[in-house]
Enzyme design. Sequence first.
Site, PDB file in Angstrom:
ATOM      1  N   CYS A 101      24.090 -15.122  40.035  1.00 54.49           N
ATOM      2  CA  CYS A 101      22.543 -14.801  39.925  1.00 54.49           C
ATOM      3  C   CYS A 101      21.925 -15.778  40.522  1.00 54.49           C
ATOM      4  O   CYS A 101      22.473 -16.518  41.213  1.00 54.49           O
ATOM      5  CB  CYS A 101      22.360 -14.368  38.445  1.00 54.49           C
ATOM      6  N   ASP A 510      48.628   7.101  49.079  1.00 55.53           N
ATOM      7  CA  ASP A 510      49.745   6.006  49.049  1.00 55.53           C
ATOM      8  C   ASP A 510      50.043   5.703  47.588  1.00 55.53           C
ATOM      9  O   ASP A 510      49.060   5.966  46.572  1.00 55.53           O
ATOM     10  CB  ASP A 510      49.222   4.772  49.898  1.00 55.53           C
ATOM     11  N   ASP A 688      46.437   1.509  51.030  1.00 56.30           N
ATOM     12  CA  ASP A 688      45.835   0.116  50.890  1.00 56.30           C
ATOM     13  C   ASP A 688      46.914  -0.895  51.698  1.00 56.30           C
ATOM     14  O   ASP A 688      46.276  -1.788  51.896  1.00 56.30           O
ATOM     15  CB  ASP A 688      45.931  -0.334  49.268  1.00 56.30           C
TER      16      ASP A 688
END
Lengths: 795, 47
Positions: A101, A510, A688
């Site tokens: 932040c 996959d 992936d």
Amino acid sequence: MTDAAVLDRPAVAIAEAQGVCAHCGSAAPRGNRFCCAGCAAAYDTIQRLGFGRYYRQRLLDPAVRAPRPEPAAARHDLGRHVAVQPDGTCALMLAVDGLQCGACVWLIESVLARDAAVVNGRVNLTTRRLRLVWRGGADEAARLVGAVEALGYRLVPFDAGALATAADRTARKLVRALGIAGFAAGNVMLLSIGEWAGLMQDMGPATRDLLHWVTALLALPAIALAGQPFFASAVAALRHGRTNMDVPISLGVVLVAGISLADTIADGTHTYYESALMLLFFLLVGRLLDHRARGRAREAAEQLLLLRTSDVTVQQADGRSVRRPPEQVAPGDRVLVAMGERIGVDGVVETGESPLDSSLVTGESLPTAARPGTRVFAGMLNLGGPLSVRATATGAGTVLAECVRLIEAAEARRGRFVVLADRVARAYVPAVHAAAFGTFVGWLVFGGATISQALLIASAVLIVTCPCALALAVPAVQVIASSRLFSAGILLKSPTALERLAQVDTVVFDKTGTLTEPLLVLEHATETPPEALRLAAGIAAASRHPLARALVAASGPTVATEGVTEHAGAGLSCPAPGGELRLGSRSFCGLPAAAAAGPELWLTRPGTPPVQFRFVERPRADAAPVLATLRAMGLAVQVLSGDRAEPVARLATELGIAEWQAAQSPVDKVATLTALAAAGKHVLMVGDGLNDGPALAAAWVSASPATAADISQTMADFVFQGSKLRPVVLALTTARQARNVIRQNLVLSLGYNALTVPLAIAGLVMPWLAAAAMSASSLLVISNSLRLHRAGAGR
Amino acid sequence: MIVILYLLAASLALGGGGLALFLWSLRSGQYEDLDGAAQRILFDDDD
């Protein structure tokens, strides 16, 4: 002077009570304030510099990497990216990972400002980049970067020019055009309302002409400047012999401006400058929002890739090691791969023996052994001892080259997906211009009007048919849809992805890393004797082998045992009172060889019977519900995996998938997808690994998790973060809803046209009516698009 | 009647000034990091 350390005691006490590290917030062993020495050092540094306020003001973001310093992380070659500026200072651009932040921005900038050498260190919170400028030579870079990394952030250098500055330029041009259009539209509308009000009372022709000339003076330069984005796009499309939505917009605006100018010069009664400017203003708003939304997603995707690239260590002939990017490695170079490092090039192992994790390359869930002479490929993870690899010449045989070839072939085959908006434009453009021309001729011939009167009515027709609402119909929905997806952690990379997603009727997954979690899991964890587990985890914490990491994950926060030796490919040993502790394979622990049911580790201690730990692949937490939802949505589901048949069959049965195929090479996967496409199916491919790259390119639309290989993330149409599969469902439902809202928008805008065009042809449309109608229709389309936002909030 | 000319000139001048300021702020890069600018007002540096 307040004692900052005293003020921070509550924060530290809270962290201790919760069992988390006071610095980085990740799990800490019971009774410890910090999870590791690095965090303790970072806390001390921050307190010593007087920045303890940071802990009170910081908000940890669970989606962002915890600020845990990693001293063993591979060092980047900074010297290559340092730019020496004309005034003698050095500048370096770095991507920052771990910004939680605004407090982190303050901390980094304050720490850098304390250093005498630093001229300027500024963090850009939107793009997560740090620009560092200092005096004193390129060597200082390592020290300064090290100071920030010691606090827990990860910094990766990059070339500022290499990344998409073209997109930043477009954004800047759009904002400038918007500012000019807004200024001109507001002022011209002010003057025009005055003119219309005056005409309804008794404004004389002289005043009216004055107002016409003033508005012309404002409007014409503004149209020329603010219309640039549309004119450029229209000209580019026409040059290629195509039309897109910008062609009628540009034509309309130019014609309207021209006709109004002619009218002004001839001291006529009606001018339409404000309509042209309002049109430009609304369209620019839509275009800018669209660009911003797409820009955020693209930047986030770039950031993911940027934080993943790393150099490889090349050992030169004189024995010195130097770090280089993989593309600068020549065939025949010797590359050193340390333990835990990913192999960056294809090659053959020269020295060393070690297990390799090839799940990203082949999909195999079990590590394979590498010894001198084994061929290895880029993307494999070295789990054991150091290896030296001789890079091979790039040739037809390398996996990466083959993947690239397949990808290129698939892209060519996919052809051009014509966006709906462009298809509408193709039909719309001739219809609109025919109507305007017909009106002109009609009034001239049949209506008995003068040329200027007929021209005026024809221009009114052009204005009301101006595709303000039509041009907003699609982008408005896409912006809202992609921002909704963005806040759910889904990055849409392709502008046409949303439309293609809505047409999907088959989903192909996959297995390794997509349907299953990347790490193996300890089986029957609750039945294992807890102190044996804790002992084993303490030893395993020293290794990066996937089974060791699974053991540590199962046991919870662990303090690593001292004095552990790792024996590559066999196990870990540790001296203990009474003998030796061994954790590893059957043979390493001195047990009789037997066929193992699956991956396992044995723990042997002097005086107690050996303990067995078995590991299985676990599907992602929400895989089963997600697949059920997909089936309920009417989609067919399949699994295509490069792994052996047995684990694939087991997973398919567990998740209830009827269609699965195992041992698929990249070519096989592409062949399956091509067959599906030939059968008329639209396939969403989720994968992936490196071996999924060509399949991702060959599918109708593709997705990949953020943990995927770089090439998969580049090929995929959208990338989703987090460890759940639910984003896939969210993307599909959003795409379908978006398609419905787009259709509604098109109906609304065409309906508006159907109402107002007859009025315009009949000569009943005054300029003020045209402007009001156009604004109303645009607002209607935008409000309808906002319904998408609210509808999704409940999911 | 001539007052309309003064008014036109004045409003255009003011509007033009606003546009010039906007273009300046764009060119000096103030739109680069909107999130960071929002957070920076909360920093309280003692020095």
